[in-house]
Design a protein around this motif. Structure first.
Motif, PDB file in Angstrom:
ATOM      1  N   LEU A  90      96.235  37.174  44.428  1.00 42.12           N
ATOM      2  CA  LEU A  90      96.284  38.166  43.350  1.00 42.12           C
ATOM      3  C   LEU A  90      96.323  39.575  43.928  1.00 42.12           C
ATOM      4  CD1 LEU A  90      93.605  36.629  40.976  1.00 42.12           C
ATOM      5  CD2 LEU A  90      96.080  36.512  40.750  1.00 42.12           C
ATOM      6  N   GLY A  91      97.233  40.380  43.470  1.00 44.18           N
ATOM      7  CA  GLY A  91      97.309  41.788  43.882  1.00 44.18           C
ATOM      8  C   GLY A  91      97.451  41.951  45.381  1.00 44.18           C
ATOM      9  N   GLN A  92      96.482  42.654  45.989  1.00 43.38           N
ATOM     10  CA  GLN A  92      96.517  42.932  47.429  1.00 43.38           C
ATOM     11  C   GLN A  92      95.806  41.861  48.257  1.00 43.38           C
ATOM     12  OE1 GLN A  92      98.191  45.511  48.780  1.00 43.38           O
ATOM     13  NE2 GLN A  92      98.895  45.996  46.700  1.00 43.38           N
ATOM     14  N   SER A  93      95.411  40.764  47.650  1.00 45.19           N
ATOM     15  CA  SER A  93      94.632  39.743  48.356  1.00 45.19           C
ATOM     16  C   SER A  93      95.482  38.717  49.090  1.00 45.19           C
ATOM     17  CB  SER A  93      93.710  39.021  47.365  1.00 45.19           C
ATOM     18  OG  SER A  93      94.478  38.242  46.468  1.00 45.19           O
ATOM     19  N   ASN A  94      96.765  38.918  49.204  1.00 43.84           N
ATOM     20  CA  ASN A  94      97.653  37.935  49.809  1.00 43.84           C
ATOM     21  C   ASN A  94      97.245  37.607  51.246  1.00 43.84           C
ATOM     22  OD1 ASN A  94      99.877  36.171  49.748  1.00 43.84           O
ATOM     23  ND2 ASN A  94     101.079  37.663  50.889  1.00 43.84           N
ATOM     24  N   GLY A  95      96.956  38.624  52.047  1.00 42.89           N
ATOM     25  CA  GLY A  95      96.555  38.392  53.443  1.00 42.89           C
ATOM     26  C   GLY A  95      95.259  37.598  53.539  1.00 42.89           C
ATOM     27  N   MET A  96      94.290  37.973  52.713  1.00 40.93           N
ATOM     28  CA  MET A  96      93.012  37.257  52.714  1.00 40.93           C
ATOM     29  C   MET A  96      93.206  35.819  52.245  1.00 40.93           C
ATOM     30  SD  MET A  96      89.867  37.455  53.487  1.00 40.93           S
ATOM     31  CE  MET A  96      89.533  39.180  53.607  1.00 40.93           C
ATOM     32  N   TRP A  97      94.050  35.616  51.264  1.00 44.39           N
ATOM     33  CA  TRP A  97      94.345  34.281  50.754  1.00 44.39           C
ATOM     34  C   TRP A  97      94.930  33.398  51.853  1.00 44.39           C
ATOM     35  CZ3 TRP A  97      93.919  30.439  47.525  1.00 44.39           C
ATOM     36  CH2 TRP A  97      94.941  29.524  47.366  1.00 44.39           C
ATOM     37  N   ILE A  98      95.855  33.944  52.613  1.00 43.84           N
ATOM     38  CA  ILE A  98      96.489  33.182  53.695  1.00 43.84           C
ATOM     39  C   ILE A  98      95.458  32.816  54.759  1.00 43.84           C
ATOM     40  CG2 ILE A  98      98.165  33.341  55.577  1.00 43.84           C
ATOM     41  CD1 ILE A  98      99.912  35.018  53.697  1.00 43.84           C
ATOM     42  N   ILE A  99      94.608  33.766  55.147  1.00 45.41           N
ATOM     43  CA  ILE A  99      93.595  33.510  56.176  1.00 45.41           C
ATOM     44  C   ILE A  99      92.585  32.460  55.700  1.00 45.41           C
ATOM     45  CG2 ILE A  99      91.660  34.554  57.421  1.00 45.41           C
ATOM     46  CD1 ILE A  99      93.374  37.108  57.606  1.00 45.41           C
TER      47      ILE A  99
END
Length: 99
Positions: free
Chosen positions: A32-41
């Motif tokens: 969601l929003g800017q959380s793409n990098g955190m989601w992938i990790i």
């Protein structure tokens, strides 16, 4: 131990690349929003943990044996030092004196 750690990092890196590819091509939804990098990790961590548990079993057993040997050696050294201190204290005490 270093070898096992590097192998775990390798499994995580492989999962990270795979998850990034799946998100990039739309197979797995983006965060969601800017959380793409955190989601992938986080997704890569969740996937790599059980994979490491299964794939690195032999290496983990070798690493644990090394740790057990080190701990046993340290215990033996501590016991040897303790007995040396007891002997030194006993020899420094006058013969008729009890503490």
């Amino acid at each position: 131990m270093l070898r096992y750690t590097l192998m775990r990092l390798g499994v995580f890196a492989g999962c990270l690349v795979a998850v990034w590819g799946l998100v990039y091509f739309g197979v797995v939804p983006r965060g969601l929003g800017q959380s793409n990098g955190m989601w992938i990790i986080l997704l890569a961590l969740v996937i790599s943990a059980p994979l490491s548990f299964v794939l690195l079993r032999k290496e983990r057993d070798r690493a644990s044996e090394t740790v057990v040997r080190r701990v046993d050696r340290m215990k033996a050294n501590l016991e040897a030092n303790r007995s040396q201190e007891d002997e030194a204290a006993d020899s420094a005490r006058p013969q008729g004196q009890i503490s």
